[in-house]
Design a protein around this motif. Structure first.
Motif, short mmCIF file in Angstrom:
data_model
loop_
_atom_site.label_atom_id
_atom_site.label_comp_id
_atom_site.label_asym_id
_atom_site.label_seq_id
_atom_site.Cartn_x
_atom_site.Cartn_y
_atom_site.Cartn_z
N LEU A 205 71.01 88.38 -35.47
CA LEU A 205 71.43 88.01 -34.12
C LEU A 205 70.45 87.04 -33.48
O LEU A 205 70.85 86.08 -32.82
N VAL A 206 69.15 87.29 -33.68
CA VAL A 206 68.14 86.38 -33.12
C VAL A 206 68.25 85.00 -33.77
O VAL A 206 68.13 83.97 -33.10
N ASP A 208 70.96 83.62 -34.98
CA ASP A 208 72.13 82.95 -34.39
C ASP A 208 71.82 82.44 -32.99
O ASP A 208 72.26 81.35 -32.60
N TRP A 209 71.06 83.24 -32.22
CA TRP A 209 70.71 82.79 -30.87
C TRP A 209 69.82 81.55 -30.92
O TRP A 209 70.01 80.62 -30.13
N ALA A 212 71.93 78.54 -31.55
CA ALA A 212 72.68 78.17 -30.35
C ALA A 212 71.76 77.57 -29.29
O ALA A 212 72.13 76.60 -28.62
N ALA A 213 70.56 78.14 -29.16
CA ALA A 213 69.62 77.63 -28.17
C ALA A 213 69.20 76.20 -28.50
O ALA A 213 69.04 75.36 -27.61
N PRO A 234 72.49 80.01 -23.78
CA PRO A 234 72.66 81.47 -23.84
C PRO A 234 71.32 82.19 -23.77
O PRO A 234 70.29 81.68 -24.20
N LYS A 235 71.36 83.41 -23.22
CA LYS A 235 70.15 84.22 -23.14
C LYS A 235 69.78 84.76 -24.52
O LYS A 235 70.63 84.95 -25.39
N CYS A 236 68.50 85.02 -24.69
CA CYS A 236 68.04 85.63 -25.94
C CYS A 236 68.64 87.03 -26.07
O CYS A 236 68.76 87.77 -25.09
N ILE A 237 69.00 87.39 -27.29
CA ILE A 237 69.62 88.69 -27.54
C ILE A 237 68.71 89.83 -27.12
O ILE A 237 69.17 90.91 -26.74
N PHE A 243 76.92 92.17 -24.15
CA PHE A 243 77.19 90.85 -24.69
C PHE A 243 77.91 89.95 -23.69
O PHE A 243 77.96 88.74 -23.86
N THR A 246 76.02 86.82 -22.32
CA THR A 246 75.65 85.65 -23.13
C THR A 246 76.24 84.40 -22.53
O THR A 246 77.25 84.44 -21.86
#
Length: 246
Positions: A205-206, A208-209, A212-213, A234-237, A243, A246
């Motif tokens: 998940l991190v 993927d974040w 995206a970031a 998007p915010k960090c997971i 969810f 996000t």
């Protein structure tokens, strides 16, 4: 300082030429045809009709024979062309829906199709978003006075540097971490403890974040240089409880 005259037109022309050079004339015609169709629907100023037409346009890229027919116009010449094809078309339709809904809310008159094309072909947002609603984009790109807040350029440079660091981090993750390949081995995953499995899921998940970031961060940095206030990345997971944030 005063904004350059017709800067939104320059953004539009530059975006159209970039799309033409990258994806070809047929792809540009497909995008323009969807813009014209959805603009025609927007003239009715019916919200439900705008939603329905937008969803039908999106479905045309997933359902045969419409999907195959539209894909047939674009000749594949490089690896990322499929991603750019669907990304550009999908975000185009969502931007057209935003335009149509704002036009439906307008009490007097209608926006022109040139306003829609200016909005849709702003190049940093074209292929991968984010979606900046039409009302915000139109008001910001039409302003006659360009002003920057104190230390805004310093903040832009700092964010650009952080995005470069994040790009390096993504490359390191991709080449030296096994978090992406481990889930594919079901037998190995079954032997993991609950804590290890949770850590593996969290790591994915991190990752993927971070991707995206990086994507949204670079796009937002360019948009801020153009005196726009784009949507936040998007915010960090790790900082989320649900969810929906996000």
């Amino acid at each position: 300082t005063r904004a350059p005259r017709h800067r939104s037109v320059v953004y539009m022309l530059y975006g159209m030429l970039a799309v033409l050079g990258t994806m070809g004339r047929a792809y540009l015609m497909i995008v323009l045809s969807h813009c014209v169709v959805l603009y025609s629907v927007a003239l009715a100023k019916q919200r439900w009709l705008c939603f329905a037409a937008g969803l039908c346009s999106l479905a045309s890229f997933r359902l045969d024979p419409f999907s195959t027919w539209q894909n047939g116009f674009v000749t594949r010449t490089f690896d990322l062309q499929d991603v750019l094809f669907y990304g550009g078309c999908g975000f185009t339709i969502m931007r057209c829906m935003s335009f149509a809904l704002e036009n439906a809310e307008r009490k007097e008159g209608i926006y022109s199709i040139i306003d829609l094309l200016k909005y849709n072909f702003y190049l940093p947002f074209f292929f991968f978003g984010p979606i900046m609603t039409f009302d915000r984009f139109h008001s910001q790109v039409s302003t006659s006075e360009l002003r920057r807040k104190d230390n805004e350029m310093w903040n832009i440079r700092a964010h650009a540097f952080l995005h470069l660091v994040a790009i390096v981090a993504v490359d390191v993750f991709f080449h030296f971490f096994y978090i992406l390949t481990l889930p594919a081995d079901v037998k190995f995953v079954n032997r993991l403890s609950d804590w290890a499995l949770a850590g593996l899921a969290y790591s994915n998940l991190v990752y993927d974040w971070v991707k995206a970031a990086v994507m949204f961060g670079i796009i937002n940095t360019i948009a801020r240089l153009d005196h726009l206030d784009p949507p936040q990345p998007p915010k960090c997971i790790t900082m989320l409880y649900v969810f929906a944030e996000t």
